[in-house]
Design a protein around this motif. Structure first.
Motif, short mmCIF file in Angstrom:
data_model
loop_
_atom_site.label_atom_id
_atom_site.label_comp_id
_atom_site.label_asym_id
_atom_site.label_seq_id
_atom_site.Cartn_x
_atom_site.Cartn_y
_atom_site.Cartn_z
N GLU A 159 7.85 5.12 -0.88
CA GLU A 159 8.32 6.50 -1.10
C GLU A 159 8.64 6.74 -2.57
OE1 GLU A 159 8.80 9.32 0.84
OE2 GLU A 159 7.54 8.21 2.24
N LEU A 160 9.28 5.77 -3.20
CA LEU A 160 9.60 5.87 -4.62
C LEU A 160 8.33 5.93 -5.46
CD1 LEU A 160 11.80 5.80 -6.84
CD2 LEU A 160 11.57 3.30 -6.77
N ALA A 161 7.38 5.05 -5.15
CA ALA A 161 6.12 5.02 -5.90
C ALA A 161 5.35 6.33 -5.75
CB ALA A 161 5.26 3.85 -5.42
N ARG A 162 5.29 6.85 -4.53
CA ARG A 162 4.60 8.12 -4.30
C ARG A 162 5.25 9.24 -5.11
NH1 ARG A 162 3.72 6.40 1.02
NH2 ARG A 162 5.70 7.25 1.73
N ALA A 163 6.56 9.30 -5.09
CA ALA A 163 7.26 10.36 -5.81
C ALA A 163 6.95 10.28 -7.30
CB ALA A 163 8.77 10.28 -5.57
N ALA A 164 7.01 9.09 -7.86
CA ALA A 164 6.76 8.94 -9.30
C ALA A 164 5.32 9.27 -9.66
CB ALA A 164 7.09 7.53 -9.74
N ASP A 166 0.88 -1.17 0.00
CA ASP A 166 0.00 0.00 0.00
C ASP A 166 0.92 1.22 0.00
OD1 ASP A 166 -1.34 2.32 1.05
OD2 ASP A 166 -2.97 1.03 1.69
N TRP A 167 0.88 1.99 -1.08
CA TRP A 167 1.85 3.08 -1.18
C TRP A 167 1.49 4.28 -0.32
CZ3 TRP A 167 1.42 7.96 -3.70
CH2 TRP A 167 0.25 8.17 -4.40
N THR A 168 0.27 4.37 0.15
CA THR A 168 -0.10 5.46 1.04
C THR A 168 0.49 5.26 2.43
OG1 THR A 168 -2.16 5.76 -0.18
CG2 THR A 168 -2.04 6.75 2.01
N SER A 169 0.36 4.06 2.97
CA SER A 169 0.86 3.77 4.32
C SER A 169 2.28 3.24 4.32
CB SER A 169 -0.06 2.75 5.00
OG SER A 169 0.03 1.50 4.35
N THR A 181 11.70 -2.38 3.42
CA THR A 181 11.68 -2.38 1.96
C THR A 181 10.36 -1.83 1.43
OG1 THR A 181 13.22 -4.24 1.85
CG2 THR A 181 11.88 -3.83 -0.10
N ALA A 182 9.25 -2.25 2.05
CA ALA A 182 7.93 -1.77 1.62
C ALA A 182 7.84 -0.26 1.79
CB ALA A 182 6.83 -2.47 2.41
#
Length: 161
Positions: free
Chosen positions: A51-56, A24-27, A45-46
Motif C-alpha cells: 500500500e505504501l509503495a503504491r501510494a508513493a 509484488d506491489w500490485t497484489s 507486512t507485505a
C-alpha cells in the motif's frame, strides 16, 4: 544475478537486518521472505508495505514534474499524469523500460520508526514491473546509508523467473 532466495540471503547479511521480503506491489503478496516480520505476519507486512509503495509510485506529490518534451505516463489515482509510472489502472509498475529518461518516479522509500528503518527499493524488470525489496533494519545496529546502497544494488541484479 541472484534469484529471490539469494537476494534475500544477501539482504539479511547487512548489519542490523531484521527481516527482508520481495513483494509484488500490485497484489500485495510476498514472493519471498527472510528473517522476522515487524508485526509477526509476513503476508500482512507485505500487504501493508505494498500500500505504501503504491501510494508513493502513483501519487503525483511524490513523482517529479513532467519534463517538457518528454511524454508523461498516465495512471495516478487522481487521473493526473505521473512521469515514468503507471499504476494498477495503467497496468504497469513504478518503473519503466530501463531507459534512463523514463526511470522510476520514486527510487526507494525510507520509513523511520523509533526502533528501526524500513527501506523499500523498487525493482526494474523486463516485464511490467510491480516488485520491490523491503528491508527492516534495526535502528541501533544498522547502517541506513549502506543498507540503502546495497538494497539498490540487489534490486538492479535481481533475476525474477
Amino acid at each position: 544475478m541472484p534469484g529471490i532466495d539469494a537476494c534475500l540471503h544477501e539482504a539479511m547479511s547487512l548489519p542490523g537486518a531484521r527481516g527482508a521480503a520481495i513483494v509484488d506491489w500490485t497484489s500485495g503478496l510476498a514472493l519471498g521472505t527472510a528473517g522476522e516480520s515487524p508485526n509477526g505476519d509476513y503476508e500482512a507486512t507485505a500487504a501493508e508495505t505494498a500500500e505504501l509503495a503504491r501510494a508513493a509510485a502513483e501519487f503525483t506529490a511524490f513523482a517529479p514534474a513532467p519534463v517538457p518534451g518528454r511524454p508523461a505516463a498516465r495512471g495516478g489515482r487522481d487521473g493526473h499524469s505521473v512521469h515514468g509510472a503507471t499504476g494498477p489502472a495503467g497496468g504497469g509498475g513504478p518503473t519503466d523500460s530501463g531507459d534512463p529518461d523514463k526511470g522510476p518516479p520514486v527510487e526507494d522509500l525510507i520509513v523511520t520508526t523509533r526502533t528501526g528503518y524500513h527501506i523499500v527499493s523498487f525493482v526494474d524488470t523486463t516485464f511490467d514491473s510491480s516488485v520491490f525489496l523491503h528491508l527492516w533494519l534495526d535502528r541501533d545496529r544498522g547502517n541506513l546509508a549502506l543498507a540503502r546502497l546495497r538494497l539498490r544494488q540487489l534490486a538492479e541484479r535481481l533475476v525474477l523467473e
